[in-house]
Design an enzyme around this catalytic site. Structure first.
Site, PDB file in Angstrom:
ATOM      1  N   LYS A  60       0.802  -1.230   0.000  1.00 54.33           N
ATOM      2  CA  LYS A  60       0.000   0.000   0.000  1.00 54.33           C
ATOM      3  C   LYS A  60       0.835   1.281   0.000  1.00 54.33           C
ATOM      4  O   LYS A  60       0.429   2.276  -0.585  1.00 54.33           O
ATOM      5  CB  LYS A  60      -0.947   0.020   1.205  1.00 54.33           C
ATOM      6  N   ASP A  96     -10.188   2.534   1.942  1.00 50.62           N
ATOM      7  CA  ASP A  96     -10.300   1.950   3.290  1.00 50.62           C
ATOM      8  C   ASP A  96     -11.088   2.860   4.236  1.00 50.62           C
ATOM      9  O   ASP A  96     -11.854   2.383   5.064  1.00 50.62           O
ATOM     10  CB  ASP A  96      -8.921   1.688   3.891  1.00 50.62           C
TER      11      ASP A  96
END
Ligand code: ATR
Length: 276
Positions: A60, A96
């Site tokens: 990420k 997210d």
């Protein structure tokens, strides 16, 4: 999806179920990409004409230098979980925080003006704390390693331009009890209680749980952690990590296809995958 490892991911089942339900001509495939291969792997989207990928641990943060554009929320977090290939330009997003906050709002909880306790100070805590602070909650971070909690608190306070976040160590039982009793939201972002260590429970004073505390555990294996069971036992409202998984996936799906996927179909696919 690019991850390392990817063996236990539920995302392919979830996305392929939505693709089938909508009759779209896509397929979602997990790729095991070692950390040092993320650069070539992400640029291969352009070469292969792949519309997008999700990124999971450990990619990420590492992927950022290889992208052509980064959306503001991903920029603020320094982490990308969704990449969209738009005419050979790779755009990075982070879904997210939407994944975290949408189920909370759907359950009737608005963070504005509330007091929240966030357990953990890792990548998941980062997305959660930035989101809650921007939504107007006052947050106390609780972490095993104090330096990480302090660094995250400083980072978020700087980012929102106000003192929204302070921090405590798990060992500060008395203060933690007071903070929990005065809080309306408790979020567990640590891996404590996750299968196979499902007997574990975060080291918080359980007698400070109360019916006015919304307890949100980001773990979804098991679906009810010991923390959630303890919260339910005192009459607290609870939420597990399945909703977050589904909502972050749905947001990514919409970025790639322009179509809002059926959330119920995605959730059913996740539940079926968990039973396997
Ligand atoms: P993620 O990206 O999923 O948040 P991470 O960055 O590795 O994963 O963060 C894991 C979090 O769980 C951290 O806050 C970690 O605490 P430390 O910062 O002290 O490492 C917390 N954690 C993991 N195992 C733990 C344990 N046994 N007891 C307490 N905290 C734990």
């Amino acid at each position: 999806m690019f991850g390392y490892p990817v063996e236990h991911t539920l995302s392919p089942a979830m996305h392929n179920a939505a693709i089938a339900a909508l009759g779209l001509h896509y397929v979602y495939i997990p790729f095991s990409v070692p950390p040092d291969q993320i650069g070539p792997a992400i640029r291969s989207l352009v070469a292969l004409g792949i519309i997008g990928v999700n990124l999971t641990i450990p990619h990420k943060e590492r992927v950022l230098p290889y992208l052509d554009q980064i959306a503001p929320e991903a920029q603020a977090l320094g982490a990308v979980n969704t990449v969209h290939n738009v005419e050979s330009r790779l755009i990075g997003y982070n879904t997210d925080d939407r994944g975290f906050t949408e189920p909370l709002r759907a359950a009737g909880f608005s963070p504005q003006g509330k007091r929240a306790v966030v357990l953990g100070a890792g990548g998941a805590a980062r997305a959660v704390t930035h989101r809650l602070a921007r939504d107007g909650a006052q947050i106390t971070l609780v972490n095993r390693t104090p330096e990480r909690a302090q660094a995250l608190a400083d980072e978020v306070n700087r980012s929102v331009g106000r003192e929204m976040v302070d921090w405590l160590h798990f060992a500060e039982r008395t203060r933690l009890t007071d903070v929990m009793k005065g809080a309306q939201l408790l979020v567990n972002t640590t891996s404590v209680g996750m299968s196979p260590n499902y007997q574990a429970i975060p080291p918080i004073p359980l007698d400070a749980l109360h019916p006015g505390l919304f307890v949100y555990d980001l773990i979804y294996r098991p679906q009810e952690t010991r923390l959630l069971a303890a919260a339910r036992a005192v009459g607290a409202q609870t939420l597990n990590g399945i909703a977050m998984l589904v909502h972050q996936g749905a947001a990514a799906f919409e970025i790639w296809t322009g179509t809002r996927p059926p959330l119920d179909v995605m959730e059913q696919a996740v539940l079926a995958g968990l039973e396997r």
